[in-house]
Design an enzyme around this catalytic site. Structure first.
Site, mmCIF file in Angstrom:
data_model
loop_
_atom_site.group_PDB
_atom_site.id
_atom_site.type_symbol
_atom_site.label_atom_id
_atom_site.label_comp_id
_atom_site.label_asym_id
_atom_site.label_seq_id
_atom_site.Cartn_x
_atom_site.Cartn_y
_atom_site.Cartn_z
ATOM 1 N N HIS A 48 -73.078 120.135 -82.823
ATOM 2 C CA HIS A 48 -74.206 119.001 -83.133
ATOM 3 C C HIS A 48 -75.693 119.756 -83.560
ATOM 4 O O HIS A 48 -76.310 119.747 -84.342
ATOM 5 C CB HIS A 48 -74.162 117.916 -82.317
ATOM 6 N N HIS A 72 -82.638 120.322 -78.595
ATOM 7 C CA HIS A 72 -83.205 118.878 -78.757
ATOM 8 C C HIS A 72 -82.322 118.126 -77.509
ATOM 9 O O HIS A 72 -82.693 117.293 -77.032
ATOM 10 C CB HIS A 72 -83.361 118.300 -79.923
ATOM 11 N N ASP A 73 -81.019 118.650 -77.416
ATOM 12 C CA ASP A 73 -80.088 117.824 -76.298
ATOM 13 C C ASP A 73 -80.006 118.602 -74.973
ATOM 14 O O ASP A 73 -79.384 118.161 -73.967
ATOM 15 C CB ASP A 73 -78.743 117.588 -76.888
ATOM 16 N N GLU A 76 -81.379 116.563 -72.070
ATOM 17 C CA GLU A 76 -80.733 115.247 -71.748
ATOM 18 C C GLU A 76 -79.368 115.407 -71.337
ATOM 19 O O GLU A 76 -78.980 114.792 -70.566
ATOM 20 C CB GLU A 76 -80.663 114.372 -73.094
ATOM 21 N N ASP A 77 -78.551 116.266 -71.938
ATOM 22 C CA ASP A 77 -77.119 116.572 -71.687
ATOM 23 C C ASP A 77 -76.723 117.666 -70.965
ATOM 24 O O ASP A 77 -75.515 117.789 -70.683
ATOM 25 C CB ASP A 77 -76.348 116.533 -73.013
ATOM 26 N N ASP A 139 -81.210 114.946 -86.560
ATOM 27 C CA ASP A 139 -80.444 114.505 -85.194
ATOM 28 C C ASP A 139 -79.534 113.352 -85.859
ATOM 29 O O ASP A 139 -78.318 113.234 -85.597
ATOM 30 C CB ASP A 139 -81.108 114.412 -84.270
#
Length: 762
Positions: A48, A72-73, A76-77, A139
């Protein structure tokens, strides 16, 4: 999955000086952090962010943006932290990644609140660095491309959110290709039957008009070449969602839509754009009203082009968009096309605002939207109104250009100039003619605002205004005016109590009184009293306690109450029930009036009329009937300063009662033939009856009209007023006050027939 060297090569294809080390480090770091994580499709999660980075390379963005796409993730993840990102990649990249992370980390009560707060955070982050928006859109685009792996309910929710917020944001930034793809995927999920029907029709048309497309392309190129214009002509088919929008807007069938094929004519300079228009218009017939020049007046998102529609071979309507290569690049990539992003200077806000009208306008709008403490519902409404509507362009008398959403009125125009101008607007001249404030503006209109410094915007303007800024300002002004009225009324009530007891209230006692009645301050207490949230009885009881007053009892010969809580009937009417409220500190005249209250007391209704659903109050004075007013009556303002007795009044209606009740309404109408018929038809459409009518000229162009009508209840009256407010040419539609109602009452029929009418009939 795209390999590391392939990503670097894609960036170096448009930026030979790309920071290869940064891209390699971001690639490896993101791949390690996401590790064995999987997406709903079963693919490795790292696929992704890699696809997001690939989309950003298609936009030809700077190295930092590509790195953010990969990272970018991670916060967060994964177990990555902001400090770690800052240390490895720098604070600039860390700030963007952190901004994107904060948008997602929310745990609010409702999905609407979450959506509003996410949008608010996104807008604030965009205002600091537009790359936040570019990465967020990339995204969202990849998530939409893989949405088929999500459960149906979640799929629908994400598609609707994309349609409401992300696709319009892409359009606002001029990124039309991305907007079209986001809209089409959302459209396919939300309305699959409509989508399939339009796509099938587009396939048919492409096959049917293949020869026509080829003919027009060849002839256009040859004719322009003959005039010394080198042009690149490319045919295009409109997107399914844009076609659906046009069908909905024009209320026509798909088969009736004739201009689904378009051509882009790309030439070398703006001068050649206008020469091309001349060549096209001399060869083919032009469809009237379909010429738009966005080169002279660009759209708010920096879009520039000339649009014209011609009647081509086979009487097929064909839309042409004529632009330069640079205009075409901006039309496709929007704000991402600006050279600043190729230089890695995206964070230089002043430079970006100077080069990009779209971003400068967006930041200014975000400033309006994120100022103040609007509710979740208001914020979503205002944002969609401000950011996501097509626009019209109007001018002030001095030539200043004002961009407004389609459907905007002079009220929106005034508030776009300044809030103070909007609040004091009483009229408008459009192209030199005085027209009602409900008039919808069109591109090219010159608007002059007429002002009155003493004017306060009425609540019904909320139904007229089309912009979020105007609605927010109107609500704010209406709330402020209502608060001021409530404060003045509460202050008067308290002062009357103090005056009748012959006492004063110092600051400490006022504070104690406010606290005893659960308010924060003396001002809040008086506002609550004025709004009716605190009655005179508890206020009087607490005042007596604080000042050490002895409560005096009053004995009155009242009619016998028919309920335990003191409500009683009077012989004069069965429509109402009455009650004398406790805690009144009455003067001599009020006491005399209460002393005369008995079962035979006559009752009259205020001239403006009352209808079931109105809150009521009765006023008693010596030697006069009890007068029943609606609680909103202007006449009650003066009664607060008078020595009168106040009586609670409520409705006493029987079920199944179809009785009609007279009331008076007023409005201002443009002086033109048919206006009275239009008003009468609107009232009749609501099943109300007209009893009487007064008209008076208030200017050469406007009449005031006062109607006495009959309605069943407040709901029907509200329906009448709402219908009239929607009618063109009408403004200031509202219930009449005492002064207007008295003009009607002087014209009542005395029951006698004029003999001249009898003679005429003979």
């Amino acid at each position: 999955m795209m390999r590391q060297y392939e990503l670097v090569e894609r960036v170096q294809a448009y930026n030979p000086n790309a920071d290869e080390n940064l891209l390699n480090k971001a690639y490896v770091y993101a791949m390690q952090k996401h590790g064995s994580q999987k997406r709903a499709s079963g693919d490795p999660y790292f696929n992704h962010p890699l696809e997001v980075a690939a989309i950003l390379t298609e936009l030809k963005l700077d190295d930092a943006s590509i790195a953010v796409g990969l990272l970018h993730d991670t916060i967060e993840d994964t177990d990555a932290t902001r400090a770690e990102i800052d240390q490895l990649f720098g604070s600039e990249i860390g700030a963007i990644v952190d901004g994107l992370t904060k948008i997602e980390r929310l745990n609010l009560v409702s999905r609407e609140e979450a959506q509003a707060e996410n949008l608010r955070k996104l807008l604030l982050a965009i205002s600091q660095d537009v790359r936040v928006l570019l990465v967020k859109l990339a995204d969202r685009l990849h998530n939409m491309r893989t949405l088929q792996y999500m459960p149906p309910e979640k799929r629908t929710r994400i598609a609707q959110e994309t349609m409401d917020i992300y696709a319009p944001l892409a359009g606002r930034m001029g990124m039309q290709d991305m907007r079209n793809e986001l809209e089409d995927i959302s459209f396919k999920i939300l309305q699959p039957e409509h989508y399939d029907a339009i796509v099938a029709r587009l396939d048919e048309m492409q096959a049917e008009y293949r020869e026509t497309i080829s003919t027009i392309s060849t002839e256009l190129s040859e004719r322009l070449a003959a005039e010394g214009i080198t042009a690149r002509v490319k045919a295009r088919v409109k997107s399914p969602f844009s076609i659906f929008n046009k069908i909905e807007r024009k209320s026509i069938a798909l088969e009736q839509l004739s201009d689904m094929i378009g051509f882009r004519v790309i030439v070398g300079s703006p001068e050649e754009c206008y020469r091309t228009v001349g060549v096209v218009h001399t060869r083919w017939k032009v469809v009237p009203g379909r010429f738009k020049d966005y080169i002279s007046v660009p759209k708010h998102n920096d879009y520039q082009s000339i649009h014209t529609t011609i009647v081509g071979p086979g009487r097929q309507r064909v839309e042409l968009q004529i632009r330069t290569e640079e205009m075409d690049r901006v039309a496709e990539f929007g704000i991402a096309a600006h050279a600043l992003y190729k230089d890695g200077a995206s964070a230089d806000l002043s430079r970006i605002e100077n080069e990009s009208q779209a971003y400068g306008s967006l930041r200014q709008t975000i400033g309006h939207l994120t100022t103040g403490n609007s509710s979740t519902e208001d914020f979503l409404e205002y944002t969609k109104l401000e950011l996501f509507q097509d626009q019209v362009f109007c001018f002030t008398p001095r030539g200043r250009l004002i961009a407004l959403p389609r459907g905007a009125t002079p009220i929106d125009f005034a508030y776009a100039l300044h809030t103070d101008i909007g609040d004091t607007t009483v009229g408008a001249k459009i192209n030199g003619a005085i027209l009602p404030l409900v008039t919808q503006l069109r591109s090219g209109d010159e608007v002059e605002i007429i002002r009155d410094q003493n004017h306060v915007p009425p609540m019904n303007w909320l139904g007229i205004a089309a912009t979020g800024k105007a609605r927010a300002a109107i609500r704010r002004s209406v709330r402020h005016a209502a608060t001021q009225r409530a404060f003045a009324l509460g202050e008067h009530v308290l002062n009357m109590m103090l005056e009748r007891e012959g006492v004063m209230l110092d600051d400490s006692e006022a504070k104690a009184l406010a606290e005893a009645l659960n308010t924060a301050s003396r001002r809040d207490l008086l506002i609550a009293v004025g709004e009716g949230k605190i009655g005179s009885e508890p206020l009087g009881a607490e005042l007596a306690r604080i000042k050490g007053l002895r409560k005096r009892r009053r004995k009155l010969d009242l009619p016998v109450a028919d309920t335990a809580d003191g409500w009683f009937a009077l012989r004069a009417t069965d429509l109402f029930r009455f009650r004398v409220p406790g805690g009144q500190r009455s003067g001599s005249r009020a006491k005399a009036a209460l002393a005369q209250l008995d079962f035979h007391m006559p009752v009259t209704v205020s001239g403006e009329g009352v209808v079931p659903g109105d809150r009521l109050v009765g006023i008693l004075q010596p030697d006069t009937p009890m007068l029943v007013y609606p609680i909103h009556s202007e006449a009650l303002i003066d009664k607060h300063d008078s020595d009168v007795a106040w009586v609670d009044v409520r409705w006493n209606l029987k079920s199944g009662d179809d009785k009609l009740y007279p009331t008076v309404i007023t409005m201002e109408s443009v002086n033109r033939p048919g206006s009275l018929a239009q008003i009468s038809a609107a009232i009749a459409a609501c099943e109300a009856n007209i009893n009487n009518l007064v008209m008076r000229m208030i200017s050469p162009d406007f009449h005031q009209m006062i109607f006495e009508i009959e309605v069943r209840d407040l709901a029907q009256l509200t329906d009448v007023l709402a219908t009239l407010k929607r009618s063109p040419g009408l403004s200031a539609v509202q219930r009449a006050g005492i002064r207007e109602a008295s003009m009607i009452s002087t014209l009542e029929w005395d029951g006698k027939v004029d003999k001249r009418f009898i003679d005429d009939e003979r």
